[in-house]
Structure formats: C-alpha cells, structure tokens
Design an enzyme around this catalytic site. Structure first.
Site, PDB file in Angstrom:
ATOM      1  N   ASP A 507      -8.104  30.448  20.477  1.00  0.00           N
ATOM      2  CA  ASP A 507      -8.154  29.056  19.757  1.00  0.00           C
ATOM      3  C   ASP A 507      -6.933  28.169  20.218  1.00  0.00           C
ATOM      4  O   ASP A 507      -7.169  27.050  20.411  1.00  0.00           O
ATOM      5  CB  ASP A 507      -7.939  29.438  18.189  1.00  0.00           C
ATOM      6  CG  ASP A 507      -6.639  30.253  18.096  1.00  0.00           C
ATOM      7  OD1 ASP A 507      -6.173  31.063  18.838  1.00  0.00           O
ATOM      8  OD2 ASP A 507      -5.934  30.009  16.859  1.00  0.00           O
ATOM      9  N   ARG A 511       0.864  28.925  19.133  1.00  0.00           N
ATOM     10  CA  ARG A 511       1.870  29.360  17.901  1.00  0.00           C
ATOM     11  C   ARG A 511       1.255  30.702  17.778  1.00  0.00           C
ATOM     12  O   ARG A 511       1.013  31.735  18.674  1.00  0.00           O
ATOM     13  CB  ARG A 511       1.074  28.601  16.981  1.00  0.00           C
ATOM     14  CG  ARG A 511      -0.173  28.819  16.605  1.00  0.00           C
ATOM     15  CD  ARG A 511      -0.631  28.004  15.299  1.00  0.00           C
ATOM     16  NE  ARG A 511      -2.171  27.986  15.047  1.00  0.00           N
ATOM     17  CZ  ARG A 511      -2.730  26.977  14.792  1.00  0.00           C
ATOM     18  NH1 ARG A 511      -2.452  25.832  14.788  1.00  0.00           N
ATOM     19  NH2 ARG A 511      -4.173  27.142  14.468  1.00  0.00           N
ATOM     20  N   ASP A 512       1.563  31.466  16.656  1.00  0.00           N
ATOM     21  CA  ASP A 512       1.521  32.790  16.320  1.00  0.00           C
ATOM     22  C   ASP A 512       0.319  32.995  16.139  1.00  0.00           C
ATOM     23  O   ASP A 512      -0.307  33.807  15.270  1.00  0.00           O
ATOM     24  CB  ASP A 512       2.338  32.960  15.405  1.00  0.00           C
ATOM     25  CG  ASP A 512       2.344  32.207  14.105  1.00  0.00           C
ATOM     26  OD1 ASP A 512       1.495  31.281  14.089  1.00  0.00           O
ATOM     27  OD2 ASP A 512       3.086  32.527  13.161  1.00  0.00           O
ATOM     28  N   GLU A 513      -0.815  32.646  16.986  1.00  0.00           N
ATOM     29  CA  GLU A 513      -2.139  33.164  16.721  1.00  0.00           C
ATOM     30  C   GLU A 513      -2.839  33.443  18.234  1.00  0.00           C
ATOM     31  O   GLU A 513      -2.697  34.670  18.652  1.00  0.00           O
ATOM     32  CB  GLU A 513      -3.148  31.789  16.384  1.00  0.00           C
ATOM     33  CG  GLU A 513      -3.066  31.840  14.667  1.00  0.00           C
ATOM     34  CD  GLU A 513      -4.097  31.095  14.044  1.00  0.00           C
ATOM     35  OE1 GLU A 513      -5.261  31.421  14.323  1.00  0.00           O
ATOM     36  OE2 GLU A 513      -3.915  30.222  13.473  1.00  0.00           O
ATOM     37  N   ASP A 520     -14.538  28.995  17.470  1.00  0.00           N
ATOM     38  CA  ASP A 520     -14.296  27.997  18.470  1.00  0.00           C
ATOM     39  C   ASP A 520     -14.912  28.289  19.623  1.00  0.00           C
ATOM     40  O   ASP A 520     -15.342  27.500  20.437  1.00  0.00           O
ATOM     41  CB  ASP A 520     -12.758  28.078  18.580  1.00  0.00           C
ATOM     42  CG  ASP A 520     -11.981  28.080  17.469  1.00  0.00           C
ATOM     43  OD1 ASP A 520     -12.351  28.665  16.319  1.00  0.00           O
ATOM     44  OD2 ASP A 520     -10.805  27.339  17.393  1.00  0.00           O
ATOM     45  N   TRP A 572     -19.068  31.333  12.974  1.00  0.00           N
ATOM     46  CA  TRP A 572     -17.940  31.975  13.404  1.00  0.00           C
ATOM     47  C   TRP A 572     -18.885  33.447  14.041  1.00  0.00           C
ATOM     48  O   TRP A 572     -18.840  33.520  15.233  1.00  0.00           O
ATOM     49  CB  TRP A 572     -16.959  32.571  12.565  1.00  0.00           C
ATOM     50  CG  TRP A 572     -15.903  31.484  12.729  1.00  0.00           C
ATOM     51  CD1 TRP A 572     -14.658  31.555  13.465  1.00  0.00           C
ATOM     52  CD2 TRP A 572     -15.787  30.041  12.152  1.00  0.00           C
ATOM     53  NE1 TRP A 572     -13.763  30.510  13.179  1.00  0.00           N
ATOM     54  CE2 TRP A 572     -14.622  29.610  12.709  1.00  0.00           C
ATOM     55  CE3 TRP A 572     -16.728  29.553  11.539  1.00  0.00           C
ATOM     56  CZ2 TRP A 572     -14.183  28.257  12.236  1.00  0.00           C
ATOM     57  CZ3 TRP A 572     -16.410  28.189  11.198  1.00  0.00           C
ATOM     58  CH2 TRP A 572     -15.015  27.547  11.477  1.00  0.00           C
ATOM     59  N   GLU A 782      -6.143  20.217  17.699  1.00  0.00           N
ATOM     60  CA  GLU A 782      -6.714  20.633  16.755  1.00  0.00           C
ATOM     61  C   GLU A 782      -7.205  19.803  15.756  1.00  0.00           C
ATOM     62  O   GLU A 782      -8.433  20.260  15.079  1.00  0.00           O
ATOM     63  CB  GLU A 782      -5.997  21.765  16.066  1.00  0.00           C
ATOM     64  CG  GLU A 782      -6.609  22.663  15.003  1.00  0.00           C
ATOM     65  CD  GLU A 782      -5.345  23.839  14.581  1.00  0.00           C
ATOM     66  OE1 GLU A 782      -4.229  23.645  14.902  1.00  0.00           O
ATOM     67  OE2 GLU A 782      -5.819  24.957  14.128  1.00  0.00           O
ATOM     68  N   HIS A 803      -6.301  22.959  21.464  1.00  0.00           N
ATOM     69  CA  HIS A 803      -7.599  23.585  20.821  1.00  0.00           C
ATOM     70  C   HIS A 803      -8.818  22.957  21.367  1.00  0.00           C
ATOM     71  O   HIS A 803      -9.102  21.942  20.943  1.00  0.00           O
ATOM     72  CB  HIS A 803      -7.222  23.270  19.530  1.00  0.00           C
ATOM     73  CG  HIS A 803      -7.198  24.313  18.331  1.00  0.00           C
ATOM     74  ND1 HIS A 803      -5.819  25.024  18.305  1.00  0.00           N
ATOM     75  CD2 HIS A 803      -8.145  24.871  17.662  1.00  0.00           C
ATOM     76  CE1 HIS A 803      -6.228  25.942  17.320  1.00  0.00           C
ATOM     77  NE2 HIS A 803      -7.695  25.814  16.997  1.00  0.00           N
TER      78      HIS A 803
HETATM   79  C1  BGC Z   1      -7.817  28.781  14.251  1.00  0.00           C
HETATM   80  C2  BGC Z   1      -9.025  28.090  14.441  1.00  0.00           C
HETATM   81  C3  BGC Z   1     -10.072  28.910  13.845  1.00  0.00           C
HETATM   82  C4  BGC Z   1      -9.709  29.063  12.401  1.00  0.00           C
HETATM   83  C5  BGC Z   1     -10.487  29.507  11.258  1.00  0.00           C
HETATM   84  C6  BGC Z   1      -7.248  28.857  12.876  1.00  0.00           C
HETATM   85  O1  BGC Z   1      -6.105  29.139  12.228  1.00  0.00           O
HETATM   86  O2  BGC Z   1      -6.579  28.226  14.644  1.00  0.00           O
HETATM   87  O3  BGC Z   1      -9.188  27.523  15.577  1.00  0.00           O
HETATM   88  O4  BGC Z   1     -11.299  28.940  13.902  1.00  0.00           O
HETATM   89  O5  BGC Z   1      -8.245  29.429  12.114  1.00  0.00           O
HETATM   90  O6  BGC Z   1     -10.609  28.979  10.509  1.00  0.00           O
END
Ligand code: BGC
Length: 937
Positions: A507, A511-513, A520, A572, A782, A803
């Site tokens: 995504d 950051r912390d993801e 996405d 999703w 984003e 994003h």
């Molecule tokens: C991500 C998104 C993802 C979403 C889900 C976010 O934190 O960065 O791109 O699809 O969460 O809602």
C-alpha cells in the site's frame, strides 16, 4: 534458408547471419510507411526467446513444465506453424521435439516433454512457417537452468545464531547475525552453483565478495507455506585452495517488527540461513558445502540493528575486515544452532525478478533549516536507500533521517511515518571520509537529513544519492501527451508503482504498514500491467494469496497475511478474482486462471453464503475507502451495496474463467448464478429510471454497477445520467474512494459522457489528480489533499505520499486517451483495439506497449485541420482501429479516402456507427479530416 540437417552449433552461426539480414529487412520496412508484412521472400528467424512469464535465459528456473514464447521478426505477418526443440545440455540429448505444429501460437507454448528436474541445464530453439508457408531459420538457441525444485534437494540444515548465547543481543533488537565457514577446494572447478535462502533476509559473500546484486532476498511470501530460493553462478568466485563463505542475516519480514500494532516475530523468532554450494569438478565429481554445524556466527558485527521500519544502526568500530575471507580469526565466534526440519515450508526457486537497485538519483538542493542539520532534496519521492559519501570524525555518530515532505520551516516532516522510526545511524571508526548504505532496511523519502557531521563541514551534492530499489521488472509501456500535467500524472503513477512493487504490491513504502493490501492491488493491477511486465510478480503474489485464504473462502486484507486471517472486505478480497482475470486479459496466460480457479470459487462461495434476495448481508470492511467529504473513512456507499456488486462481478469472472478453461458445466452454472444475481440486484437497488433505491445515491454505486456490467443496457444509460447529476452536484468533482475512482472515467466515457470524463480528470481543484500535482506531488498520494498549500498536511493518522491506488486512472489514459486496449476474446494482445478519444485540452497523445508479440502503439496528433493517427501492430497479431467518427469520407490512409483504399474490405461500422478497420501487422498512418466540421465523436 532452412536446412533440415543443420546442427545446433551450425545453426547458431547461421542464425547470426540471419539476424543481420533480418535487421536490414526491418529497416526497409519501417522506412516505407504503410508497407505491410507481405514483402518477405524468406522468413527470418524467431527472436527474443523467453521461458515462462518473460524470463530471459534464467538461472535457477522454477517450473518443471515451462512455457516458451518467441517473437516473430518484424516483417513477418503471422505464423502458421512452429517447431520447438529442447535439449539437455549436459546429457547432450533432446528432451522434447514438438515436431511441426500447425498453429499461430507463439506465446506460452507448453512444454510437452518429461517434467524437467533440479539443476538440469537446457537449451532450446524454435523455427516457424509464415503466412506463405515459408520456413524460417532456427532461432539462436537460448539457455536456461533449473533451480532446486523440491525440499528433498536440500542436504543442508537451517542455521542460526541463537540470541541466548550472545550477550550482545537484546531481545528488542533486530541485530544482524554474521555467519561464516571456510572450506578447501582441491580440484579444478568446472562450475559452481550457490543455492541459498533464509527465514529472514540474507546477503551471502564468497571470498570477500557479495554474491549477486539482489537485495531483500529471498523476498516475502506466505512463509509458513513457501519460501523462495535463489540460484547463483559462482564458478568465478570459488577458487582452488582455501575459500570462505560468509552470510549476513537480517530479521526482515520473517522475524522483525511488522504491522502497525508493533508486533514482532510473525513467523519466527530469529533469522535462519539455508545454503548449499555445489562445486562440480572437471572430472564430474561434486563437492557440496552446506549450511550445517560447521558454521560459526556472531552478533557482534557492525550492523547493530536493521529493521525494515525503524532503519539501520551501523557501528564501523565493530567492522570485521576480512570476515568472509579465508584465514579470518573467528575463534571468538559462537557455534551456530541448527534445525534439520526441511519438509515444510515448501522451498521453490523464486518465480519472479528479485529486488535490485534500478536507478541512482542525485541531490538537487541542499538546505540547512537548523544549525548542523543538512537537508538533501533528491527532487523525487522514491523508495530505497541513501548512499552517503561524507566526512566523519572518529567515534562520532552521524544521524540520517528521511522524509517525503518538509515542514513549512524546511525541517523534516516525519509524523506520517507513524511508529516507523526510519532513521539510520552511522558511527565512525576513524576520522576521514566514508561511503555507506544500509542493507536490510528501506525508506520512503525524497529528503535526507544528515546531522552529527564534523563541525565546519560544508555539504556538497555528492554527499547523498538515492538508490532506487524495487522488484526489477522490465518496463514495457509508456504514455505521453501534449499536456504537461497529464504527463506528470503518468510519471507519478510510475513512481508510485516503483515505490510499492518491492517484492509484493504494498500500500505504501514508508510508514509502519508496507503490506500487501488487496484492495489497493486489485485497483491498480491493470495500470501496473501497462507500465511494467508484472506478470510473474502477480503470479507469485497470488500464490501467497492461495496459501493464506481462509477455509471459509474469505481473502485476508493483506497478503502475505499478517493480520491473522482477518478478511472479508468487499473489493479487497475480490483481488482473488480481479487480479488473475486482468493478468490473463493482458497476457493471454490461461495458467493463471487455472492456478487460481479454486480460490476464486471459494471466494464466490463465501459471498453466496451471505446472499439472499438481491443483497449480500452481514458484511463489513473498508467500504469505498477514503471517499472525499464522507463522514468517515469508509465512505457513503453501504457495505451491502458494495458486497452485492462485487459478488456479482466475481461470480461473472468465475464463469468467464470456467469458459476459458473449458469447464463447461461450471461455466453454465456460474453464468446462471451471475445472471440471477444481476437480475435480483437490479430489481433491489435500481428503480425503473435507473436511480438507486434502498440505498443512498453515491457516485461509486452507479460507477461499479455500470463498470461491472451488472444492470441492463437501458438502465446503464439512465444510471449514468444520475451519475453525471451527482458529479454536477459536486461541482464537477469525483466523490469516490478506492473502489469507485478506478472506474469513473471509463464509465463516463462508455456511457457517452466523454467530456465529463475528461473534465473530472483535468480538474485542478480538490478532489482531483491535478490537485495533488498542484500541491507538488511527485508520486501518487493516499489522499488528494495529503498536503495542500492552503491547509498544510492532511490527517497524519494515514497520510502516505506514496500510495498507488489512485494511479488506477492510468488504465484509462492508456486505453482511451491513447487508445490501446486488449481484447478479452483474444487476450494478451493477440488481437487488440485502437480506440482513442480526442478530448479535453489535449492536442496529442500516444502510448506504446511491448507485448509478448512485439511493440503495439497508438499515437494521435490534432493539427487543427486534421488528426493524424499512427498505429503499430506487431507481427502475428491483428488490431481493430475504431475511429471516433461516423464519417467514412473523413478518413484518409496515405492520402487516399479509406473506403477507396486497399483497406476498403477491412472496414466496418461499429454498433455505435463508428468506422472501424481491421489491420494485420504493420505501421499505419491515418488522417482524420473532419475535426473542423465538428464531426469527430
Ligand atoms: C492502507 C490502505 C488500505 C486500507 C484498508 C490502510 O491503512 O494504507 O491503502 O487499503 O488501510 O482500508
């Protein structure tokens, strides 16, 4: 030009002659506009041989029953038959000869011999007959070599440095382990292969030299099920005499901190290495050096911490010169711990390109917003590593910080990294200058801040460079227009893809993801396929998706799944149907449908279980994520509406896939199910005027119902009018989130509202693509207003400046503005459409795509009194040009009115009354004269 008895070697040299002759022929053809493919009096040989999903002479190939593809030389109209031979190089025998096969198939031709085995070295060649039955030369042979195909091939043990025996480790540290062993080689080496992988991340060194140029190996898969392995040719690195192997092991995705809830150890506690060096001597004997208890390790090396989110801490005082050379004193190192369990997970050669540095960016500007803190601007938001070349002072620690944006005072804006620290530290061993880059972390940044430098240092631009990292996929497409902001959008889309295709489709990269968010990914997949060859990339990610699908059919929100089986968000989880279908459509590879068919059926089953009377109920999820002006993140389109629309779409894709795969019973069954759901949802959600009922009116609900072709044609036209009304009410702006936005332009255009489609795209005010560009975006953001000059930074809780989801509009730019789109009836550009629309403020646009058959292109230029169109159709394909006019006399080909030209017989009129022409391969120039008469549609 064809000699039946020619040997492989002879053919090779004659083949080279053929290439020269062919390239002369090619020049002749290109210089004569509109000269088609009929000129060849002999057929030159096939070119650009690839195995599987675009692999050029791969080493460590993964598929025991590969497919083969080749391109016909430019100048050949089409193939009528082919012959393909595969030989085992070492055994010097044929393993498959297809014989002459009457077929025009030149891509993904399945191997028909006995399945290939581990380590096998192969050579293949192909020849074809053209449209006149003329046989080509054999191609220049291409090589490939198999990797270790099964876990049983591994005679090694997983080895690791247990933190319990090393006082240098602190349980919260992602401390890099260094491992090594020496070995003698007594004989003359014929070849050497290194097979290697890790639970975690590794770099291997042989006699002091890094093996390969790959980064972040082995990559991120559903580790409990499958771990990828690498194969390297190290023949030149091993030497007769004493040798040493060294490895660095990082925690990576396997054992490091992952996810925003600050969790660790998703898959295991410490990283582990698995390695097998196989040295074959001139006499055929093989010496194997395995990872086993003969190795030693330490946690006391210079990389003190390396964490994907938090960055890397390097202490040069701990450097161990020569640690991966022979004769290094490792007496203070520990014995490694071992684990022999190799049955699970599955170990397979990596089936797509590894991450590599693909470009180096230079500093554009240096500022010093705070004393002693120098900020280097690379001019482009990117993902990867800094390369620093700086003066340092003994024992002094340099701090390297990263940011995608600057605060108004010029300092680093890092709040959007959330809990990801994303900072590197370098402590100098001595005074002087150093050159350094991190290893097991990556950063998302445009700006690099250096502090802790020797007092009085004057920074220079060459102190900081940006090493751009991503999966090393081949760029295949380009889009360009007369509008600079649209071109900037295309650049931003590409950078968004580069920044987020780091082994999996993430995504965001900062950051912390940094997770494989499915929504996405499905939104962006079609556009991604235009920019880079990501066929194999998607295939691998889908395999992880299959591994991680819940037993009830839901697809987790992120793949690989680190959220422990949470899933079930409409749009999703439909990545499970949409991504395979889109990749099939754009490559023609049926295998991707077959591989994922059961997963699709299970997902559809889940929807079915939640469906009654036209509505899917009991669903939750992310809605139409981040719809502007909604009261919350999930937007205004209710879950039940989204779930029902996506159910209908997914079951239709399943039915279509069954048809392609020849599963006729399923095709009928699922086709009926799709029809029934469409009928019921139409009745439930749309009134007789095509207006939404039983749900709030939203742009996205209308868009998806039309984009997925779920409501009857007449109601689609009516629904589109309601959509246009909603857009008008929004002052011409979109009100769509992650699910609706990818289709808004396409739906407006296909329902006859092209000018609205253009005006939504060319809007300069919030929310719109150009709005972000007006605020300085160099990647996709984003939120449309992740930053604005007026209001500053957007909601920091989720504010990524890299994003790709909204970059999904790229598909419409390629397919409609430039006009290059695939045909589901003959996927993979075997047949394609050229259907540009000349709209908005544009005076020209064009796109090129390197398809599996060769270059396809569509360009147009409005000169005021006419529009010039150039169309390129590769060999062995055909294209239908759909002219945006109903006026036949307005179209000239080479100055001649179309219906009086040699193409008169190839002309037709589309359902909408537009003029079309069918083309075989070639480069064509058309003039459309009617623009002045306002005749173009
Ligand atoms: C991500 C998104 C993802 C979403 C889900 C976010 O934190 O960065 O791109 O699809 O969460 O809602």
């Amino acid at each position: 030009m064809y000699f039946e008895t020619r040997s492989w070697e002879l053919t090779e040299s004659i083949g080279l002659m053929g290439t020269t002759m062919n390239s002369r022929g090619l020049i002749g053809i290109l210089l004569v506009p509109l000269t088609m493919c009929q000129v060849a009096c002999w057929a030159a040989m096939p070119e650009q041989l690839v195995v599987g999903e675009g692999f050029v002479e791969p080493l460590g190939f993964h598929d025991p029953t590969p497919t083969f593809s080749w391109k016909l030389p430019v100048g050949t109209e089409r193939q009528t038959s082919y012959q393909l031979e595969v030989r085992d190089v070492l055994a010097e025998e044929s393993v498959w000869d297809s014989g002459w096969v009457d077929s025009d198939q030149s891509v993904f031709v399945p191997y028909g011999g006995t399945p290939l085995t581990s380590r096998q070295q192969l050579r293949w060649r192909v020849r074809f007959r053209d449209q006149d039955g003329l046989a080509s030369d054999w191609s220049t042979p291409a090589h490939f070599e198999m990797g270790l195909l099964s876990s049983e091939d591994w005679k090694s043990q997983w080895i690791f440095q247990s933190t319990e025996v090393d006082s240098n480790a602190d349980s919260e540290d992602e401390r890099v382990a260094y491992l090594r062993r020496e070995f003698p080689v007594a004989n003359k080496i014929a070849r050497a292969r290194l097979y290697v992988t890790a639970r975690g991340l590794y770099e291997v060194y042989l006699n002091g030299q890094k093996v390969g140029i790959d980064a972040f190996t082995p990559g991120w898969t559903s580790y409990a099920n499958r771990i990828d392995t690498q194969t390297y040719d190290v023949t030149r690195q091993v030497k007769q005499g004493e040798n040493a192997l060294g490895a660095m092991l990082g925690y990576g995705w396997y054992a490091g901190r992952l996810g925003w809830s600050k969790k660790w150890n998703f898959y295991g506690n410490v990283p582990e290495l698995l390695l097998q060096l196989e040295i074959t001597f001139a006499d055929g004997e093989v010496q194997t050096i395995a990872s086993d208890d003969a190795w030693k390790s330490t946690l006391d090396g210079p990389i003190r911490i390396s964490s994907i989110y938090d960055g890397e801490t390097y202490d040069a005082r701990k450097a161990m010169p020569g640690w991966s050379d022979p004769a290094f004193d490792d007496s203070s190192w520990n014995d490694v711990a071992t684990s022999a369990k190799l049955e699970t997970p599955m170990l397979t050669p990596k089936p797509f390109a590894p991450v590599r540095v693909t470009e180096t960016l230079s500093t554009q500007r240096i500022t010093e917003p705070e004393s002693g803190r120098f900020v280097f601007d690379l001019g482009q938001n990117m993902v990867g590593w800094p390369e620093i070349n700086i003066p340092v002072e003994k024992d002094q620690m340099v701090t390297i910080r990263f940011a995608e944006m600057l605060n108004p005072d010029g300092t680093m804006y890092t709040a959007n990294y959330r809990s990801a620290k994303s900072i590197d530290f370098y402590t100098a061993a001595s005074t002087g200058t150093i050159s350094w880059k991190p290893t097991f972390t990556f950063h998302g940044f445009r700006y690099v801040e250096l502090s802790g430098l020797p007092v009085g240092s004057t920074p220079s631009a060459d102190w900081v460079k940006g090493l751009v990292l991503h999966s090393d996929l081949k760029p295949v497409g380009s889009f360009v227009s007369s509008h600079e902001k649209l071109n900037q959008l295309q650049r931003n889309i590409r950078w968004g893809q580069r920044g987020n295709f780091l082994d999996i489709p993430t995504d965001c990269p900062q950051r912390d993801e940094r997770c494989g968010w499915t929504g996405d990914a499905q939104a962006f997949c079609p556009t991604a396929m235009f920019n880079y060859d990501c066929h194999a990339f998607w295939k691998s990610w889908l395999r992880s998706m299959r591994d991680d699908q819940s037993s009830d059919g839901r697809i987790p929100h992120v793949i690989p799944d680190i959220l422990k089986n949470r899933g079930g968000s409409p749009g999703w989880m439909d990545a499970a149907t949409i991504v395979p279908w889109q990749v099939y459509l754009r490559t023609g590879d049926k295998e991707i449908l077959l591989e994922n068919y059961d997963m699709m059926a299970k997902l559809v089953g889940w929807y079915r279980d939640h469906y009654a009377d036209g509505v899917v109920t009991n669903v939750a999820g992310f809605g139409d994520w981040l719809q502007p002006y909604a009261s919350n993140n999930i937007g205004d389109t209710p879950h039940a509406v989204l779930a029902t629309l996506f159910y209908a779409n997914s079951v239709q894709i399943l039915a279509n896939s069954a048809r392609v795969l020849g599963k006729n019973v399923d095709a009928e069954k699922y086709g009926k199910e799709a029809d029934a759901v469409k009928q019921e949802l139409t009745n439930h959600f749309f009134d007789s005027d095509g207006k939404l009922q039983n749900a709030p009116e939203t742009q996205t609900a209308y868009i998806l119902a039309i984009a997925f072709d779920l409501i009857p044609a007449r109601r689609q036209a009516q629904a589109a009018n309601h959509l246009v009304r909603l857009i008008d009410e929004a002052d011409g702006h979109l009100r769509t989130g992650f699910l609706g936005t990818p289709f808004i332009n396409q739906v407006l255009d296909q329902t006859g509202h092209e000018e609205v489609a253009f005006s939504v795209l060319f809007k300069e005010t919030y929310p719109s693509w150009f709005y972000s560009i007006n605020q300085g975006a160099t990647t996709m953001w984003e939120r449309w207003n992740s930053y604005s000059h007026e209001d500053g930074f957007g909601n920091v809780a989720m504010n990524s400046f890299n994003h790709y989801a909204y970059g999904a509009v790229g598909q419409w730019m390629y397919e409609r503005i430039a006009g290059l789109s695939p045909d589901p009836a003959e996927p993979g550009y075997k047949h394609f459409f050229v259907r540009p629309i000349f709209g908005g403020p544009l005076t020209s646009a064009g796109a090129e795509l390197e398809t599996a058959y060769g270059k396809a292109a569509s360009e147009w230029r409005n000169t005021g009194d006419k529009v010039e169109m150039t169309v390129t159709v590769p060999s062995n394909t055909t294209a239908t040009v759909v002219f945006p006019t109903t006026n036949i006399t307005a179209i000239r080909v080479d100055g001649i009115v179309l219906n009086e030209s040699e193409f008169a017989d190839a002309m037709k009129t589309s359902d909408a009354g537009q003029v079309t022409v069918e083309l075989a391969c070639g480069v064509y120039r058309f003039d459309l004269l009617a623009l002045a008469e306002n005749d173009l549609q």
